[in-house]
Write a protein that holds these residues in place. Structure first.
Motif, short mmCIF file in Angstrom:
data_model
loop_
_atom_site.label_atom_id
_atom_site.label_comp_id
_atom_site.label_asym_id
_atom_site.label_seq_id
_atom_site.Cartn_x
_atom_site.Cartn_y
_atom_site.Cartn_z
N ASN A 17 0.82 -1.22 0.00
CA ASN A 17 0.00 0.00 0.00
C ASN A 17 0.85 1.27 0.00
N TRP A 18 2.14 1.18 -0.31
CA TRP A 18 3.03 2.35 -0.26
C TRP A 18 2.60 3.44 -1.24
N LEU A 67 -2.53 9.48 -0.42
CA LEU A 67 -3.34 10.00 0.69
C LEU A 67 -2.62 11.07 1.49
N LYS A 68 -1.29 10.97 1.60
CA LYS A 68 -0.52 11.96 2.36
C LYS A 68 -0.25 13.23 1.58
N ASN A 69 -0.12 13.11 0.25
CA ASN A 69 0.44 14.22 -0.52
C ASN A 69 -0.47 14.84 -1.58
N VAL A 79 -5.91 -0.69 4.52
CA VAL A 79 -6.16 0.60 5.15
C VAL A 79 -6.54 0.36 6.61
N GLY A 80 -6.04 1.23 7.47
CA GLY A 80 -6.38 1.20 8.89
C GLY A 80 -6.52 2.62 9.40
N ASP A 81 -6.21 2.80 10.67
CA ASP A 81 -6.39 4.12 11.27
C ASP A 81 -5.44 5.17 10.71
N LYS A 82 -4.19 4.82 10.45
CA LYS A 82 -3.22 5.82 9.95
C LYS A 82 -3.59 6.32 8.56
N LEU A 83 -3.93 5.42 7.64
CA LEU A 83 -4.29 5.85 6.30
C LEU A 83 -5.63 6.59 6.30
N ALA A 137 -6.22 10.35 4.84
CA ALA A 137 -7.31 10.63 3.90
C ALA A 137 -8.17 11.80 4.39
N VAL A 138 -8.52 11.78 5.65
CA VAL A 138 -9.33 12.86 6.21
C VAL A 138 -8.57 14.19 6.16
N LYS A 139 -7.29 14.15 6.53
CA LYS A 139 -6.48 15.37 6.53
C LYS A 139 -6.42 16.02 5.15
#
Length: 168
Positions: free
Chosen positions: A46-47, A53-55, A75-79, A83-85
């Motif tokens: 998932n890299w 999602l981060k960028n 996908v879990g809590d970090k991803l 996504a929300v951010k």
């Protein structure tokens, strides 16, 4: 705010509407949403999804992820937090999620086949912006997705929402 999918289907009978298989379950905090599709096909890792999602700005977008039903948590809590951010509306995964006790706390739609606590650590490349076929439907970049508690519908054209009640 979102539209009821049943009403959308009734009001848009002249449009080609696809309905995602009921095998996909909701694991996110947002129960209804609509947005435009972005596609990515992953090979175990998932890299590339993390990078997106981060960028990248996800405003108005639903990212559709195909991992060929590989049994590990994509996908879990970090991803979900990434996504929300970056304002993604939702993620639909032809695979599994983890950390579901946490993912339901995020204001994002999250559909997957089920859960798996195991994560894959291999670094492989994904392919973006391609046609994906799973769950009885075809996804293309730019398609429209509408979802609520009844299910997920996909259309290649924006649906008429003028007489459809808005749910808040």
């Amino acid at each position: 705010m979102y539209y009821q999918t049943a009403d959308l289907c009734d009001m848009n009978q002249d449009k080609k509407i696809q309905v995602l298989s009921p095998n996909f379950k909701s694991f996110g905090g947002k129960k209804g949403f609509q947005g435009r599709v972005i596609t990515i096909k992953l090979d175990k890792s998932n890299w590339d999804l993390i990078d997106i999602l981060k960028n990248e700005d996800g405003t108005g977008k639903v990212i559709v992820i195909d991992v060929d039903e590989a049994y590990y948590g994509v996908v879990g809590d970090k991803l979900s937090a990434f996504a929300v951010k970056n304002n993604y509306i939702a993620m639909i995964i032809n695979g599994y999620v983890r950390d579901t006790r946490e993912t339901v706390k995020f204001d994002i739609g999250l559909y997957a086949l089920g859960t798996c606590p195991l994560r894959n650590f291999e670094k492989t490349k994904g392919i973006r912006d391609i046609e994906l076929n799973f769950g009885g439907v075809t996804f293309n970049n730019g398609d429209y997705i509408y979802a609520d508690e009844d299910g997920v519908i996909i259309s290649s054209v924006e649906l008429d929402t003028s007489d459809v009640p808005i749910i808040s």
